[in-house]
Design a protein around this motif. Structure first.
Motif, PDB file in Angstrom:
ATOM      1  N   SER A 136      -4.142  -5.643   4.461  1.00  0.00           N
ATOM      2  CA  SER A 136      -5.176  -4.631   4.677  1.00  0.00           C
ATOM      3  C   SER A 136      -5.041  -3.417   3.755  1.00  0.00           C
ATOM      4  CB  SER A 136      -5.200  -4.178   6.136  1.00  0.00           C
ATOM      5  OG  SER A 136      -3.960  -3.622   6.505  1.00  0.00           O
ATOM      6  N   GLU A 137      -3.857  -3.197   3.193  1.00  0.00           N
ATOM      7  CA  GLU A 137      -3.662  -2.079   2.267  1.00  0.00           C
ATOM      8  C   GLU A 137      -3.924  -2.484   0.817  1.00  0.00           C
ATOM      9  OE1 GLU A 137      -2.981   1.097   3.261  1.00  0.00           O
ATOM     10  OE2 GLU A 137      -3.201   0.320   5.300  1.00  0.00           O
ATOM     11  N   ASP A 138      -4.315  -3.737   0.581  1.00  0.00           N
ATOM     12  CA  ASP A 138      -4.587  -4.303  -0.750  1.00  0.00           C
ATOM     13  C   ASP A 138      -3.340  -4.504  -1.600  1.00  0.00           C
ATOM     14  OD1 ASP A 138      -7.273  -4.370  -0.083  1.00  0.00           O
ATOM     15  OD2 ASP A 138      -7.690  -2.436  -1.018  1.00  0.00           O
ATOM     16  N   ASP A 139      -2.175  -4.075  -1.122  1.00  0.00           N
ATOM     17  CA  ASP A 139      -0.891  -4.299  -1.781  1.00  0.00           C
ATOM     18  C   ASP A 139       0.121  -4.679  -0.712  1.00  0.00           C
ATOM     19  OD1 ASP A 139      -1.733  -3.597  -4.393  1.00  0.00           O
ATOM     20  OD2 ASP A 139      -1.304  -1.488  -4.047  1.00  0.00           O
ATOM     21  N   TRP A 140       1.063  -5.553  -1.077  1.00  0.00           N
ATOM     22  CA  TRP A 140       2.124  -5.966  -0.158  1.00  0.00           C
ATOM     23  C   TRP A 140       3.356  -6.261  -0.983  1.00  0.00           C
ATOM     24  CZ3 TRP A 140       4.623 -10.764  -0.085  1.00  0.00           C
ATOM     25  CH2 TRP A 140       5.463 -10.997   1.009  1.00  0.00           C
ATOM     26  N   VAL A 141       4.517  -5.749  -0.572  1.00  0.00           N
ATOM     27  CA  VAL A 141       5.769  -5.946  -1.290  1.00  0.00           C
ATOM     28  C   VAL A 141       6.855  -6.318  -0.294  1.00  0.00           C
ATOM     29  CG1 VAL A 141       7.478  -4.874  -2.806  1.00  0.00           C
ATOM     30  CG2 VAL A 141       5.098  -4.194  -2.979  1.00  0.00           C
ATOM     31  N   GLU A 142       7.715  -7.256  -0.706  1.00  0.00           N
ATOM     32  CA  GLU A 142       8.813  -7.694   0.145  1.00  0.00           C
ATOM     33  C   GLU A 142       9.950  -8.159  -0.755  1.00  0.00           C
ATOM     34  OE1 GLU A 142      10.726  -7.636   3.132  1.00  0.00           O
ATOM     35  OE2 GLU A 142       8.666  -7.577   3.868  1.00  0.00           O
ATOM     36  N   TYR A 143      11.072  -8.533  -0.151  1.00  0.00           N
ATOM     37  CA  TYR A 143      12.219  -9.022  -0.921  1.00  0.00           C
ATOM     38  C   TYR A 143      12.510 -10.457  -0.521  1.00  0.00           C
ATOM     39  CZ  TYR A 143      16.721  -9.111  -3.277  1.00  0.00           C
ATOM     40  OH  TYR A 143      17.763  -9.428  -4.113  1.00  0.00           O
ATOM     41  N   ASP A 144      12.595 -11.351  -1.515  1.00  0.00           N
ATOM     42  CA  ASP A 144      12.894 -12.762  -1.299  1.00  0.00           C
ATOM     43  C   ASP A 144      14.412 -12.931  -1.336  1.00  0.00           C
ATOM     44  OD1 ASP A 144      13.289 -15.502  -1.419  1.00  0.00           O
ATOM     45  OD2 ASP A 144      11.861 -15.848  -3.037  1.00  0.00           O
ATOM     46  N   GLN A 145      15.014 -13.104  -0.158  1.00  0.00           N
ATOM     47  CA  GLN A 145      16.478 -13.242  -0.055  1.00  0.00           C
ATOM     48  C   GLN A 145      16.975 -14.493  -0.770  1.00  0.00           C
ATOM     49  OE1 GLN A 145      18.531 -11.041   1.231  1.00  0.00           O
ATOM     50  NE2 GLN A 145      17.131  -9.725   2.359  1.00  0.00           N
ATOM     51  N   LYS A 146      16.188 -15.569  -0.703  1.00  0.00           N
ATOM     52  CA  LYS A 146      16.581 -16.850  -1.296  1.00  0.00           C
ATOM     53  C   LYS A 146      16.728 -16.742  -2.826  1.00  0.00           C
ATOM     54  CE  LYS A 146      15.242 -21.454   0.123  1.00  0.00           C
ATOM     55  NZ  LYS A 146      14.114 -22.287   0.525  1.00  0.00           N
ATOM     56  N   ASN A 147      15.731 -16.130  -3.458  1.00  0.00           N
ATOM     57  CA  ASN A 147      15.733 -15.997  -4.919  1.00  0.00           C
ATOM     58  C   ASN A 147      16.282 -14.660  -5.403  1.00  0.00           C
ATOM     59  OD1 ASN A 147      14.672 -18.546  -5.440  1.00  0.00           O
ATOM     60  ND2 ASN A 147      12.567 -17.838  -5.311  1.00  0.00           N
ATOM     61  N   LYS A 148      16.587 -13.781  -4.480  1.00  0.00           N
ATOM     62  CA  LYS A 148      17.131 -12.451  -4.788  1.00  0.00           C
ATOM     63  C   LYS A 148      16.259 -11.675  -5.776  1.00  0.00           C
ATOM     64  CE  LYS A 148      21.947 -13.663  -3.783  1.00  0.00           C
ATOM     65  NZ  LYS A 148      21.630 -14.204  -2.546  1.00  0.00           N
ATOM     66  N   ASN A 149      14.955 -11.595  -5.445  1.00  0.00           N
ATOM     67  CA  ASN A 149      14.046 -10.793  -6.264  1.00  0.00           C
ATOM     68  C   ASN A 149      12.906 -10.270  -5.396  1.00  0.00           C
ATOM     69  OD1 ASN A 149      12.376 -13.022  -5.933  1.00  0.00           O
ATOM     70  ND2 ASN A 149      12.417 -13.630  -8.069  1.00  0.00           N
ATOM     71  N   SER A 150      12.201  -9.296  -5.932  1.00  0.00           N
ATOM     72  CA  SER A 150      11.067  -8.749  -5.191  1.00  0.00           C
ATOM     73  C   SER A 150       9.850  -9.642  -5.383  1.00  0.00           C
ATOM     74  CB  SER A 150      10.763  -7.318  -5.633  1.00  0.00           C
ATOM     75  OG  SER A 150      10.321  -7.312  -6.969  1.00  0.00           O
ATOM     76  N   VAL A 151       9.002  -9.665  -4.361  1.00  0.00           N
ATOM     77  CA  VAL A 151       7.748 -10.407  -4.417  1.00  0.00           C
ATOM     78  C   VAL A 151       6.639  -9.451  -4.004  1.00  0.00           C
ATOM     79  CG1 VAL A 151       8.748 -12.683  -3.997  1.00  0.00           C
ATOM     80  CG2 VAL A 151       8.060 -11.278  -2.060  1.00  0.00           C
ATOM     81  N   GLY A 152       5.450  -9.695  -4.513  1.00  0.00           N
ATOM     82  CA  GLY A 152       4.371  -8.791  -4.152  1.00  0.00           C
ATOM     83  C   GLY A 152       2.987  -9.326  -4.466  1.00  0.00           C
ATOM     84  N   VAL A 153       2.038  -8.785  -3.716  1.00  0.00           N
ATOM     85  CA  VAL A 153       0.616  -9.019  -3.952  1.00  0.00           C
ATOM     86  C   VAL A 153       0.030  -7.649  -4.242  1.00  0.00           C
ATOM     87  CG1 VAL A 153      -1.569  -9.794  -2.954  1.00  0.00           C
ATOM     88  CG2 VAL A 153       0.566 -10.960  -2.323  1.00  0.00           C
ATOM     89  N   TYR A 154      -0.599  -7.500  -5.393  1.00  0.00           N
ATOM     90  CA  TYR A 154      -1.117  -6.197  -5.815  1.00  0.00           C
ATOM     91  C   TYR A 154      -2.590  -6.315  -6.188  1.00  0.00           C
ATOM     92  CZ  TYR A 154       3.905  -5.654  -6.429  1.00  0.00           C
ATOM     93  OH  TYR A 154       5.262  -5.646  -6.224  1.00  0.00           O
ATOM     94  N   GLU A 155      -3.287  -5.185  -6.095  1.00  0.00           N
ATOM     95  CA  GLU A 155      -4.680  -5.078  -6.534  1.00  0.00           C
ATOM     96  C   GLU A 155      -5.566  -6.147  -5.902  1.00  0.00           C
ATOM     97  OE1 GLU A 155      -3.920  -5.455 -10.705  1.00  0.00           O
ATOM     98  OE2 GLU A 155      -3.527  -3.325 -10.944  1.00  0.00           O
ATOM     99  N   PHE A 156      -5.376  -6.393  -4.605  1.00  0.00           N
ATOM    100  CA  PHE A 156      -6.191  -7.379  -3.890  1.00  0.00           C
ATOM    101  C   PHE A 156      -7.636  -6.910  -3.900  1.00  0.00           C
ATOM    102  CE2 PHE A 156      -8.271  -9.343  -0.330  1.00  0.00           C
ATOM    103  CZ  PHE A 156      -7.742 -10.611  -0.274  1.00  0.00           C
ATOM    104  N   ALA A 157      -8.535  -7.800  -4.261  1.00  0.00           N
ATOM    105  CA  ALA A 157      -9.971  -7.488  -4.279  1.00  0.00           C
ATOM    106  C   ALA A 157     -10.722  -8.713  -3.777  1.00  0.00           C
ATOM    107  CB  ALA A 157     -10.424  -7.134  -5.692  1.00  0.00           C
ATOM    108  N   SER A 158     -11.930  -8.477  -3.281  1.00  0.00           N
ATOM    109  CA  SER A 158     -12.743  -9.595  -2.793  1.00  0.00           C
ATOM    110  C   SER A 158     -14.204  -9.369  -3.134  1.00  0.00           C
ATOM    111  CB  SER A 158     -12.570  -9.756  -1.282  1.00  0.00           C
ATOM    112  OG  SER A 158     -13.035  -8.611  -0.602  1.00  0.00           O
TER     113      SER A 158
END
Length: 165
Positions: A136-158
């Protein structure tokens, strides 16, 4: 009857794909009556697994996914999610608009989409799976423990596009 595709676009960081928790995902939309042009101010939810039993016709005896009577012109309108049209949005699609679901619209069309919670995000390279993600904020960030890196969805548009049958 008009078919309308919901297209999304996003920038994906270390993500293989995002998808809705189909068929239980609630698409929150604002709609416009095609008869009088009245646009709803409130959000309506459309879920493929839910049928409104009180509203039906000869083509849909089991009811519709969404049904409303226009406040301005009193026209009866409905929307159904077209079966088997849910598609994931993948890293190959990143930065481009892609249809993720198709709506069969009668008398009313969706004009605005609010993504909200209920998304499933799959990290790249067999990474972690994140469920019930809120976009709902058009951006989402989290940390992938398995791969030890950040993951994210940015600039969501529809956007909604009318489709040819």
């Amino acid at each position: 009857m008009v078919r309308v595709g919901l297209q999304i676009s996003a920038t994906l960081e270390n993500i293989e794909r995002i998808e809705t928790c189909h068929p239980n995902y609630s698409f929150f939309v604002k709609v416009k009556c095609t008869n009088c042009g009245e646009t709803s101010e409130k959000w309506h939810d459309i879920t493929e697994s839910e049928r409104l039993q009180g509203a039906s016709d000869s083509r849909n005896p089991d009811g519709f996914n969404f049904y409303m009577k226009c406040k301005m012109c009193s026209r009866e309108n409905s929307i159904d999610i077209v079966e088997k049209t849910n598609e994931p949005y993948t890293q190959d699609d990143a930065g481009k608009f892609k249809a993720i679901v198709v709506f069969d619209c009668r008398g009313v069309e969706p004009v605005e989409f609010s993504p909200r919670a209920g998304w499933i995000v799959h990290s790249a390279e067999n990474g972690q799976k994140f469920e019930d993600v809120d976009l709902s904020e058009d951006d989402w960030v989290e940390y992938d423990q398995k791969n030890k890196n950040s993951v994210g969805v940015y600039e969501f548009a529809s956007q909604f596009v009318k489709l040819k049958k």
